[in-house]
Scaffold this active site. Structure first.
Site, mmCIF file in Angstrom:
data_model
loop_
_atom_site.group_PDB
_atom_site.id
_atom_site.type_symbol
_atom_site.label_atom_id
_atom_site.label_comp_id
_atom_site.label_asym_id
_atom_site.label_seq_id
_atom_site.Cartn_x
_atom_site.Cartn_y
_atom_site.Cartn_z
ATOM 1 N N SER A 67 0.832 -1.203 0.000
ATOM 2 C CA SER A 67 0.000 0.000 0.000
ATOM 3 C C SER A 67 0.865 1.250 0.000
ATOM 4 O O SER A 67 1.978 1.248 0.536
ATOM 5 C CB SER A 67 -0.894 -0.009 1.243
ATOM 6 N N TYR A 85 -2.207 -1.356 10.058
ATOM 7 C CA TYR A 85 -2.239 -1.721 8.641
ATOM 8 C C TYR A 85 -1.051 -1.149 7.873
ATOM 9 O O TYR A 85 -0.317 -1.881 7.195
ATOM 10 C CB TYR A 85 -3.543 -1.232 8.020
#
Length: 226
Positions: free
Chosen positions: A129, A145
Site C-alpha cells: 500500500s 495496517y
C-alpha cells in the site's frame, strides 16, 4: 501456460485476477477463507479451496496440491490482506498481532514454503500500500495496517537480494486507494478513483512481464500525490 497462485481471492482484486489469468490460459490456484465465489465461476483451469494464511494445515494443503498437480509455480501473488481502522490508543496488541499475522507473517510463510517450486524465471508479487511508503500521506487509524505494509516492502527488497542469483524475482506494488469491499468496510462512503477490475488488470500484466525488467523494486501504483 503458467501456474499462478493467488491469495485473497474471494472478492476485490484477487477475485477479478482469477478470471483474468484463466482467460489468458493459465492455471490458477485461488486461495481464500471463502472459496465459494471462485468455485461458483466453474472455470476448468482454476482450483479453489478454503485457505487460512495463518494456518499450518492450510499451508500443507497448498503444497500438496502444487506437488501433486504442478511441480512448479511461475507466479505467486500475495494479495491477501487485513485492515483495521482504529485510533492508535484503542488499537490493542491483539489487533496489531492479527494484522501482522495476515499481512506479514502469512506472506513470509507461503513464500518460504513455495520457494522450492520456483526458479529464476518465477515472479513473486507482493501487494502492499502507499500507506507503507515512507514520506507518503498517512491516515489516522491505520497504524497497524500501514506499518504492516511497510514491513512487506522491506521484506520484498531483502528477498530479492537474497535470491538474486537463482530467483525468483521479487517485486512489490504499493497501491493507492482501490474501490474494494475492504476499503468500503474501513471507510464507508469513500469513492476510490480506481476500480478493482482496473487494478486487477494492471497486476496481472505486471506479474506476467514485470520480472523481465524489475527485481527488488517497489512500484508506486497511485494516480494521486503524495
Amino acid at each position: 501456460m503458467k501456474n499462478v497462485v493467488i491469495t485473497g481471492t474471494s472478492r476485490g482484486m484477487g477475485f477479478e485476477m482469477v478470471s483474468l489469468f484463466a482467460e489468458l490460459g493459465h492455471n490458477v490456484l485461488a486461495l481464500s477463507r471463502n472459496e465459494k465465489p471462485v468455485q461458483d465461476l466453474k472455470i476448468e483451469n482454476v482450483t479453489a479451496f478454503s485457505f487460512d494464511i495463518t494456518s499450518t494445515a492450510s499451508m500443507a494443503e497448498v503444497f500438496e496440491h502444487v506437488e501433486k498437480h504442478w511441480e512448479r509455480v511461475d507466479i505467486l501473488i500475495n494479495n491477501a490482506g487485513d485492515l483495521v481502522n482504529k485510533s492508535f490508543e484503542t488499537t490493542s496488541t491483539e489487533d496489531f498481532r492479527n494484522i501482522y499475522e495476515v499481512n506479514v507473517f502469512g506472506v513470509a510463510e507461503i513464500t518460504r514454503r513455495l520457494l522450492p517450486y520456483m526458479d529464476r524465471d518465477s515472479h513473486v508479487v507482493n501487494i502492499s500500500s502507499m500507506g507503507g511508503i515512507q514520506g507518503s500521506m498517512k491516515f489516522p487509524g491505520l497504524a497497524a495496517y500501514s506499518s504492516s505494509k511497510a514491513a512487506v516492502l522491506t521484506l520484498t527488497e531483502l528477498l530479492a537480494e537474497e535470491y538474486k542469483q537463482n530467483g525468483p524475482s521479487f517485486n512489490a506494488l504499493a497501491l493507492g486507494a482501490v474501490q474494494t469491499e475492504m476499503l468500503n468496510e474501513a471507510f464507508p462512503g469513500y469513492q476510490a478513483p480506481v476500480s478493482a477490475v482496473e487494478m486487477a488488470e494492471y497486476i496481472v500484466g505486471f506479474s506476467l512481464k514485470g520480472n523481465r525488467f524489475y527485481n527488488g523494486k517497489i512500484m508506486q501504483v497511485s494516480n494521486s500525490t503524495p
